[in-house]
Design a protein around this motif. Structure first.
Motif, PDB file in Angstrom:
ATOM      1  N   SER A  50       1.042   9.639   0.477  1.00  0.00           N
ATOM      2  CA  SER A  50       0.614  10.838  -0.248  1.00  0.00           C
ATOM      3  C   SER A  50      -0.884  11.121  -0.116  1.00  0.00           C
ATOM      4  CB  SER A  50       0.982  10.711  -1.732  1.00  0.00           C
ATOM      5  OG  SER A  50       0.278   9.634  -2.310  1.00  0.00           O
ATOM      6  N   LEU A  51      -1.595  10.295   0.652  1.00  0.00           N
ATOM      7  CA  LEU A  51      -3.033  10.518   0.800  1.00  0.00           C
ATOM      8  C   LEU A  51      -3.299  11.694   1.729  1.00  0.00           C
ATOM      9  CD1 LEU A  51      -4.389   6.867   1.126  1.00  0.00           C
ATOM     10  CD2 LEU A  51      -4.335   8.324  -0.893  1.00  0.00           C
ATOM     11  N   THR A  52      -4.208  12.549   1.309  1.00  0.00           N
ATOM     12  CA  THR A  52      -4.571  13.723   2.097  1.00  0.00           C
ATOM     13  C   THR A  52      -5.806  13.408   2.944  1.00  0.00           C
ATOM     14  OG1 THR A  52      -6.060  14.592   0.409  1.00  0.00           O
ATOM     15  CG2 THR A  52      -3.719  15.216   0.242  1.00  0.00           C
ATOM     16  N   THR A  53      -6.184  14.367   3.771  1.00  0.00           N
ATOM     17  CA  THR A  53      -7.407  14.213   4.572  1.00  0.00           C
ATOM     18  C   THR A  53      -8.617  14.010   3.666  1.00  0.00           C
ATOM     19  OG1 THR A  53      -6.465  15.611   6.295  1.00  0.00           O
ATOM     20  CG2 THR A  53      -8.848  15.328   6.308  1.00  0.00           C
ATOM     21  N   LEU A  54      -8.643  14.716   2.554  1.00  0.00           N
ATOM     22  CA  LEU A  54      -9.747  14.565   1.603  1.00  0.00           C
ATOM     23  C   LEU A  54      -9.814  13.140   1.054  1.00  0.00           C
ATOM     24  CD1 LEU A  54     -12.070  15.996   0.213  1.00  0.00           C
ATOM     25  CD2 LEU A  54     -10.471  16.699  -1.579  1.00  0.00           C
ATOM     26  N   HIS A  55      -8.660  12.540   0.774  1.00  0.00           N
ATOM     27  CA  HIS A  55      -8.630  11.145   0.324  1.00  0.00           C
ATOM     28  C   HIS A  55      -9.262  10.227   1.376  1.00  0.00           C
ATOM     29  CE1 HIS A  55      -5.269  12.405  -2.437  1.00  0.00           C
ATOM     30  NE2 HIS A  55      -6.003  11.662  -3.244  1.00  0.00           N
ATOM     31  N   TRP A  56      -8.880  10.425   2.641  1.00  0.00           N
ATOM     32  CA  TRP A  56      -9.383   9.552   3.710  1.00  0.00           C
ATOM     33  C   TRP A  56     -10.882   9.739   3.916  1.00  0.00           C
ATOM     34  CZ3 TRP A  56      -6.852   5.457   4.651  1.00  0.00           C
ATOM     35  CH2 TRP A  56      -5.471   5.435   4.544  1.00  0.00           C
ATOM     36  N   ILE A  57     -11.371  10.969   3.759  1.00  0.00           N
ATOM     37  CA  ILE A  57     -12.815  11.201   3.836  1.00  0.00           C
ATOM     38  C   ILE A  57     -13.514  10.470   2.700  1.00  0.00           C
ATOM     39  CG2 ILE A  57     -14.612  12.967   3.584  1.00  0.00           C
ATOM     40  CD1 ILE A  57     -12.679  14.893   5.068  1.00  0.00           C
ATOM     41  N   ALA A  58     -12.948  10.566   1.503  1.00  0.00           N
ATOM     42  CA  ALA A  58     -13.525   9.872   0.349  1.00  0.00           C
ATOM     43  C   ALA A  58     -13.511   8.357   0.551  1.00  0.00           C
ATOM     44  CB  ALA A  58     -12.764  10.249  -0.923  1.00  0.00           C
ATOM     45  N   ILE A  59     -12.433   7.829   1.109  1.00  0.00           N
ATOM     46  CA  ILE A  59     -12.358   6.395   1.378  1.00  0.00           C
ATOM     47  C   ILE A  59     -13.437   5.990   2.380  1.00  0.00           C
ATOM     48  CG2 ILE A  59     -10.943   4.600   2.482  1.00  0.00           C
ATOM     49  CD1 ILE A  59      -8.493   5.993   1.166  1.00  0.00           C
TER      50      ILE A  59
ATOM     51  N   GLY B 227      -9.196  -0.280  -3.068  1.00  0.00           N
ATOM     52  CA  GLY B 227      -7.971  -1.084  -3.125  1.00  0.00           C
ATOM     53  C   GLY B 227      -6.962  -0.518  -4.107  1.00  0.00           C
ATOM     54  N   LEU B 228      -7.435  -0.125  -5.285  1.00  0.00           N
ATOM     55  CA  LEU B 228      -6.531   0.453  -6.281  1.00  0.00           C
ATOM     56  C   LEU B 228      -5.927   1.767  -5.785  1.00  0.00           C
ATOM     57  CD1 LEU B 228      -8.539  -0.250  -9.547  1.00  0.00           C
ATOM     58  CD2 LEU B 228      -6.420  -1.354  -8.805  1.00  0.00           C
ATOM     59  N   LEU B 229      -6.732   2.569  -5.128  1.00  0.00           N
ATOM     60  CA  LEU B 229      -6.220   3.833  -4.587  1.00  0.00           C
ATOM     61  C   LEU B 229      -5.138   3.582  -3.546  1.00  0.00           C
ATOM     62  CD1 LEU B 229      -6.589   6.972  -4.469  1.00  0.00           C
ATOM     63  CD2 LEU B 229      -8.059   6.531  -2.506  1.00  0.00           C
ATOM     64  N   LEU B 230      -5.392   2.642  -2.639  1.00  0.00           N
ATOM     65  CA  LEU B 230      -4.420   2.355  -1.584  1.00  0.00           C
ATOM     66  C   LEU B 230      -3.134   1.739  -2.127  1.00  0.00           C
ATOM     67  CD1 LEU B 230      -6.754   1.028   1.246  1.00  0.00           C
ATOM     68  CD2 LEU B 230      -5.673   3.282   1.062  1.00  0.00           C
ATOM     69  N   LEU B 231      -3.232   1.039  -3.246  1.00  0.00           N
ATOM     70  CA  LEU B 231      -2.039   0.459  -3.863  1.00  0.00           C
ATOM     71  C   LEU B 231      -1.268   1.483  -4.690  1.00  0.00           C
ATOM     72  CD1 LEU B 231      -3.396  -3.034  -4.974  1.00  0.00           C
ATOM     73  CD2 LEU B 231      -1.780  -2.534  -3.125  1.00  0.00           C
ATOM     74  N   GLY B 232      -1.840   2.686  -4.811  1.00  0.00           N
ATOM     75  CA  GLY B 232      -1.139   3.725  -5.554  1.00  0.00           C
ATOM     76  C   GLY B 232      -1.365   3.653  -7.042  1.00  0.00           C
TER      77      GLY B 232
ATOM     78  N   THR C  46       0.834  -1.189   0.000  1.00  0.00           N
ATOM     79  CA  THR C  46       0.000   0.000   0.000  1.00  0.00           C
ATOM     80  C   THR C  46       0.869   1.239   0.000  1.00  0.00           C
ATOM     81  OG1 THR C  46      -0.162  -0.040   2.408  1.00  0.00           O
ATOM     82  CG2 THR C  46      -1.925  -1.104   1.177  1.00  0.00           C
ATOM     83  N   ASN C  47       0.362   2.265  -0.637  1.00  0.00           N
ATOM     84  CA  ASN C  47       1.085   3.525  -0.746  1.00  0.00           C
ATOM     85  C   ASN C  47       0.170   4.619  -0.219  1.00  0.00           C
ATOM     86  OD1 ASN C  47       2.567   5.733  -1.419  1.00  0.00           O
ATOM     87  ND2 ASN C  47       2.479   5.409  -3.632  1.00  0.00           N
ATOM     88  N   THR C  48       0.260   4.877   1.091  1.00  0.00           N
ATOM     89  CA  THR C  48      -0.659   5.824   1.717  1.00  0.00           C
ATOM     90  C   THR C  48       0.004   7.131   2.138  1.00  0.00           C
ATOM     91  OG1 THR C  48      -0.321   4.794   3.880  1.00  0.00           O
ATOM     92  CG2 THR C  48      -2.158   3.972   2.568  1.00  0.00           C
TER      93      THR C  48
END
Length: 90
Positions: free
Chosen positions: A10-19, A57-62, A6-8
């Motif tokens: 570079s994930l922002t707060t907005l990414h985590w809200i979306a997840i 899953g694809l997002l977390l894998l980068g 997993t490549n997390t």
């Protein structure tokens, strides 16, 4: 053969809200699909739920951080089809 990681970083707060919202949406789709199975609409709900989790899953894998280019039309088509199917049925 190496296992994908997993490549997390570079994930922002907005990414985590979306997840988080995507998890909620995916669970709702899976529950509705299971409760009404079998049928065309329940099958579509199950496939949509699986699609939401695949996207996470694809997002977390980068893989392709611009996944929203596919995700937004995916949701838009679902909304249109849902409204169209329900309008024809009722």
């Amino acid at each position: 053969m190496s296992r994908p990681e997993t490549n997390t970083e570079s994930l922002t707060t907005l990414h985590w809200i979306a997840i988080g919202l995507t998890i909620i949406t995916g669970v709702i789709h899976l529950v509705l699909g299971i409760m009404a199975f079998p049928g065309v609409l329940p099958t579509a709900f199950l496939l949509a739920g699986i699609g939401f989790f695949a996207g996470i899953g694809l997002l977390l894998l980068g893989y392709r951080r611009s996944l929203y280019i596919v995700g937004v039309p995916f949701v838009a088509v679902q909304i249109v089809l849902y409204l169209w199917i329900n309008q024809r049925a009722g």
